[in-house]
Design a protein around this motif. Structure first.
Motif, PDB file in Angstrom:
ATOM      1  N   SER A 134      -5.620   1.426 -21.684  1.00  0.00           N
ATOM      2  CA  SER A 134      -6.881   1.859 -21.052  1.00  0.00           C
ATOM      3  C   SER A 134      -7.275   0.995 -19.865  1.00  0.00           C
ATOM      4  O   SER A 134      -8.022   1.439 -18.986  1.00  0.00           O
ATOM      5  N   ASP A 135      -6.789  -0.251 -19.781  1.00  0.00           N
ATOM      6  CA  ASP A 135      -7.166  -1.142 -18.692  1.00  0.00           C
ATOM      7  C   ASP A 135      -6.289  -0.973 -17.461  1.00  0.00           C
ATOM      8  O   ASP A 135      -6.616  -1.519 -16.400  1.00  0.00           O
ATOM      9  N   LEU A 136      -5.169  -0.238 -17.589  1.00  0.00           N
ATOM     10  CA  LEU A 136      -4.246  -0.165 -16.467  1.00  0.00           C
ATOM     11  C   LEU A 136      -4.820   0.637 -15.314  1.00  0.00           C
ATOM     12  O   LEU A 136      -4.633   0.292 -14.143  1.00  0.00           O
ATOM     13  N   ALA A 137      -5.505   1.753 -15.624  1.00  0.00           N
ATOM     14  CA  ALA A 137      -6.067   2.577 -14.551  1.00  0.00           C
ATOM     15  C   ALA A 137      -7.144   1.832 -13.776  1.00  0.00           C
ATOM     16  O   ALA A 137      -7.311   2.030 -12.567  1.00  0.00           O
ATOM     17  N   ASP A 138      -7.905   0.961 -14.455  1.00  0.00           N
ATOM     18  CA  ASP A 138      -8.935   0.186 -13.771  1.00  0.00           C
ATOM     19  C   ASP A 138      -8.353  -0.986 -12.991  1.00  0.00           C
ATOM     20  O   ASP A 138      -8.991  -1.494 -12.067  1.00  0.00           O
ATOM     21  N   LEU A 139      -7.146  -1.410 -13.366  1.00  0.00           N
ATOM     22  CA  LEU A 139      -6.551  -2.562 -12.704  1.00  0.00           C
ATOM     23  C   LEU A 139      -6.065  -2.208 -11.304  1.00  0.00           C
ATOM     24  O   LEU A 139      -6.309  -2.942 -10.339  1.00  0.00           O
ATOM     25  N   ALA A 140      -5.364  -1.096 -11.152  1.00  0.00           N
ATOM     26  CA  ALA A 140      -4.856  -0.664  -9.850  1.00  0.00           C
ATOM     27  C   ALA A 140      -4.374   0.766  -9.971  1.00  0.00           C
ATOM     28  O   ALA A 140      -4.018   1.236 -11.060  1.00  0.00           O
ATOM     29  N   GLY A 141      -4.363   1.471  -8.834  1.00  0.00           N
ATOM     30  CA  GLY A 141      -3.845   2.838  -8.810  1.00  0.00           C
ATOM     31  C   GLY A 141      -2.371   2.894  -8.521  1.00  0.00           C
ATOM     32  O   GLY A 141      -1.744   3.943  -8.696  1.00  0.00           O
ATOM     33  N   ARG A 142      -1.793   1.800  -8.034  1.00  0.00           N
ATOM     34  CA  ARG A 142      -0.366   1.713  -7.782  1.00  0.00           C
ATOM     35  C   ARG A 142       0.195   0.539  -8.569  1.00  0.00           C
ATOM     36  O   ARG A 142      -0.499  -0.455  -8.790  1.00  0.00           O
ATOM     37  N   GLY A 202     -14.005  -6.980   0.060  1.00  0.00           N
ATOM     38  CA  GLY A 202     -13.106  -7.249   1.161  1.00  0.00           C
ATOM     39  C   GLY A 202     -11.872  -8.036   0.785  1.00  0.00           C
ATOM     40  O   GLY A 202     -11.091  -8.399   1.681  1.00  0.00           O
ATOM     41  N   ARG A 203     -11.659  -8.333  -0.436  1.00  0.00           N
ATOM     42  CA  ARG A 203     -10.505  -9.140  -0.851  1.00  0.00           C
ATOM     43  C   ARG A 203      -9.474  -8.238  -1.520  1.00  0.00           C
ATOM     44  O   ARG A 203      -9.809  -7.392  -2.349  1.00  0.00           O
ATOM     45  N   ARG A 204      -8.217  -8.429  -1.146  1.00  0.00           N
ATOM     46  CA  ARG A 204      -7.150  -7.624  -1.756  1.00  0.00           C
ATOM     47  C   ARG A 204      -6.851  -8.151  -3.152  1.00  0.00           C
ATOM     48  O   ARG A 204      -6.738  -9.373  -3.361  1.00  0.00           O
ATOM     49  N   ARG A 205      -6.705  -7.243  -4.062  1.00  0.00           N
ATOM     50  CA  ARG A 205      -6.437  -7.610  -5.457  1.00  0.00           C
ATOM     51  C   ARG A 205      -4.972  -7.329  -5.807  1.00  0.00           C
ATOM     52  O   ARG A 205      -4.430  -6.285  -5.467  1.00  0.00           O
ATOM     53  N   SER A 215       9.486  -8.155  -0.074  1.00  0.00           N
ATOM     54  CA  SER A 215       9.614  -6.723  -0.352  1.00  0.00           C
ATOM     55  C   SER A 215       8.368  -6.178  -1.026  1.00  0.00           C
ATOM     56  O   SER A 215       7.864  -5.103  -0.663  1.00  0.00           O
ATOM     57  N   LEU A 216       7.826  -6.910  -1.983  1.00  0.00           N
ATOM     58  CA  LEU A 216       6.596  -6.464  -2.637  1.00  0.00           C
ATOM     59  C   LEU A 216       5.413  -6.498  -1.673  1.00  0.00           C
ATOM     60  O   LEU A 216       4.501  -5.663  -1.765  1.00  0.00           O
ATOM     61  N   ALA A 217       5.414  -7.442  -0.742  1.00  0.00           N
ATOM     62  CA  ALA A 217       4.322  -7.510   0.229  1.00  0.00           C
ATOM     63  C   ALA A 217       4.320  -6.283   1.135  1.00  0.00           C
ATOM     64  O   ALA A 217       3.265  -5.751   1.476  1.00  0.00           O
ATOM     65  N   ALA A 238      -4.188   0.706   1.166  1.00  0.00           N
ATOM     66  CA  ALA A 238      -5.335  -0.187   1.027  1.00  0.00           C
ATOM     67  C   ALA A 238      -5.713  -0.432  -0.421  1.00  0.00           C
ATOM     68  O   ALA A 238      -6.408  -1.400  -0.729  1.00  0.00           O
ATOM     69  N   GLU A 239      -5.280   0.397  -1.324  1.00  0.00           N
ATOM     70  CA  GLU A 239      -5.676   0.239  -2.724  1.00  0.00           C
ATOM     71  C   GLU A 239      -4.905  -0.900  -3.370  1.00  0.00           C
ATOM     72  O   GLU A 239      -3.851  -1.316  -2.883  1.00  0.00           O
ATOM     73  N   PRO A 240      -5.425  -1.442  -4.470  1.00  0.00           N
ATOM     74  CA  PRO A 240      -4.780  -2.595  -5.108  1.00  0.00           C
ATOM     75  C   PRO A 240      -3.402  -2.231  -5.664  1.00  0.00           C
ATOM     76  O   PRO A 240      -3.080  -1.063  -5.917  1.00  0.00           O
ATOM     77  N   LEU A 241      -2.596  -3.274  -5.881  1.00  0.00           N
ATOM     78  CA  LEU A 241      -1.256  -3.144  -6.446  1.00  0.00           C
ATOM     79  C   LEU A 241      -1.171  -4.012  -7.694  1.00  0.00           C
ATOM     80  O   LEU A 241      -1.689  -5.133  -7.710  1.00  0.00           O
ATOM     81  N   ALA A 242      -0.535  -3.479  -8.710  1.00  0.00           N
ATOM     82  CA  ALA A 242      -0.392  -4.216  -9.972  1.00  0.00           C
ATOM     83  C   ALA A 242       1.084  -4.394 -10.287  1.00  0.00           C
ATOM     84  O   ALA A 242       1.905  -3.512 -10.029  1.00  0.00           O
TER      85      ALA A 242
END
Length: 519
Positions: A408-416, A392-395, A317-319, A326-330
């Motif tokens: 403050s680190d959450l916005a840099d970690l991922a947008g979703r 090119g690597r998904r984070r 489900s998370l996948a 395309a943006e990273p997921l946290a």
């Protein structure tokens, strides 16, 4: 442009009984521990503090004013009279003891079994001493009761005899006034003489009545005296340790259980920690998209296959959520750092089948960077190395939103982000804080993974993200209001799908429109 419509928050009930029951049930360790503690204390009291040797006897008490419908007033009076210094002194005198009456009265007690049956229990250092004390108290009570009956009968008889003697004196005066016979005289004298004769007859009748009543008062006393006696000889009471332990243990179990339930209920109300999926979704402003039970995280030997299947379903489900953009997921954990790390690794393994994946570990505790990698595990790096990763690597990021987290680190970690929340861990105020902080940093919450939910929770954790039917009908034919110069609200749904209106969390529903436009 997508417009976020703040629906008016429904008035919350003063006390949500469903949430209270679930919270109390989740705190079963508290009331279970207190119940077990009460059971152990009860058994320990029965074993360590056995009752002293006790003797019991029964006394049949005859009352002068016995009535078939007596509610037990007379026997309660006898029980109260049993605990008087007069009876205690008489019993001590027969025992030849120098103990004070106040101390001796604490060693025996009485109870009314019926309207005329009194039970007396006495304790002592040994069984023989208890029997002697019970017998002395019973004999002292019987002697005192008989004395009171005789005194009452003598008082009644003396009062009746005094009335008889007074009337006898009046009769003597009437006889003296009548004289030897009826003299010849005027009619007035004849009438006076007739009244004297009538008075003499009345006095004679009343004198006879008082004499009979005095005799009856004396005749009834022996029957009452003979009716008051010891009908059950004093004997020791057998003490069974298993029965006493079971009784005291049961009482302690019930008291501990009640105390534990009260403590759990008070802690649930005061703590204000949502446990139902509908409450968690409402306070966070995001739907519950997956659940992970405790057995799936820490399975027993016989549930490992089922646990792996449950974790695989959540990872799939998370996948699907991660592949939607395309943006990273946290994965942001609240109260379940270890579980969030397991989910992040499972998600990374699932995505690694299609593309290279790297896990960015930002957990303050239970981090993934220090663990020993297993075959097939993805690469795990810290936050400091995230900026140097190839494009090119998904984070897949994993971080914490618990108290003390670095916002403050959450916005840099991922947008979703997907929130991994343990049910009943965060307070209502902290859930609002998490939703507001993520909204301020433009982090979109795509769903909530609920860890350790209540098995009997039947509430709906899905937020309906469209306008109400009535609002849709009213808005047909009118263009939606657009905020000039403002960006979409951070809690709106993003992606390639059609534009829609998403329900805001409870804290945002109370923010004025001017405040939202300014943000």
């Amino acid at each position: 442009m997508t417009t976020a419509t703040a629906e008016p928050a429904a008035a919350a009930p003063l006390l949500d009984l469903q949430a209270l029951v679930v919270s109390v049930r989740r705190r079963r360790r508290v009331w279970g521990t207190l119940a077990l503690l009460g059971l152990l204390i009860g058994v320990a009291v029965a074993v360590a503090l056995p009752p002293p040797p006790t003797a019991v006897t029964k006394v049949l008490v005859a009352h002068q004013d016995d009535q078939p419908n007596d509610p037990g007033t007379l026997i309660r009076t006898d029980v109260a009279l049993l605990h008087t210094t007069r009876i205690a002194d008489a019993a001590l005198e027969s025992l030849g003891s120098s103990e004070s009456a106040e101390d001796f009265m604490e060693d025996y007690e009485g109870a009314g079994l019926t309207n005329n049956l009194l039970e007396i229990k006495a304790t002592g250092a040994t069984g023989a001493e208890a029997v002697t004390r019970a017998e002395a108290v019973a004999e002292a009570f019987v002697a005192d009761h008989v004395r009171r009956i005789k005194q009452a009968a003598a008082a009644d008889a003396s009062t009746l005899l005094a009335q008889r003697d007074r009337m006898q004196e009046e009769l003597d005066q009437v006889n003296e006034a009548i004289g030897d016979g009826p003299p010849e005289g005027s009619p007035e004298e004849s009438a006076n003489l007739e009244s004297l004769f009538a008075r003499r007859a009345e006095l004679s009748s009343r004198i006879s009545e008082f004499s009979q009543r005095a005799a009856e008062a004396r005749v009834g006393t022996p029957r009452l005296v003979a009716g008051t006696q010891i009908v059950d000889a004093p004997h020791t009471v057998k003490h069974s340790l298993p029965v006493a332990a079971a009784t005291d243990g049961g009482i302690g179990l019930v008291l501990g259980l009640v105390l534990g339930l009260v403590v759990a209920a008070v802690a649930s109300v005061v703590g204000d920690r949502p446990v139902l999926r509908r409450d968690i979704a409402r306070h966070l402003g995001a739907s519950v998209t997956a659940e992970l039970s405790r057995s799936a995280l820490r399975p027993g030997p016989w549930r490992r296959r089922r646990a792996r299947a449950a974790r695989a379903r959540v990872a799939s489900s998370l996948a699907r959520t991660a592949r939607g953009a395309a943006e990273p997921l946290a994965l942001l954990e609240l109260g379940c750092a270890r579980e969030a790390g397991v989910l992040a690794l499972g998600l990374a393994r699932t995505l690694a089948e299609d593309e290279p994946v790297v896990v960015v570990d930002a957990l303050p505790r239970h981090g993934l960077t220090g663990r020993r990698p297993k075959p097939g595990d993805p690469e795990v790096v810290g936050v400091e190395r995230a900026a140097s990763l190839p494009a090119g690597r998904r984070r897949i990021g994993v971080a914490s939103v618990a108290p003390g987290a670095a916002w403050s680190d959450l916005a840099d970690l991922a947008g979703r982000a997907v929130l991994v929340v343990r049910a009943g861990h965060g307070t209502t105020a902290w859930l609002h804080t998490v939703a507001r902080q993520l909204a301020d940093r433009r982090v979109e919450v795509t769903g909530v993974v609920l860890v350790d939910p209540d098995p009997q929770d039947r509430t709906d954790g899905t937020l309906w993200d469209g306008p109400f039917p009535g609002q849709r009908v009213r808005d047909e034919g009118r263009p939606a209001r657009q905020d000039r110069g403002s960006a979409p609200h951070p809690v709106q749904a993003a992606g390639d799908g059609p534009r829609r209106t998403q329900r805001l969390p409870m804290w945002a529903a109370r923010v004025p429109d001017s405040d939202q436009e300014g943000r």
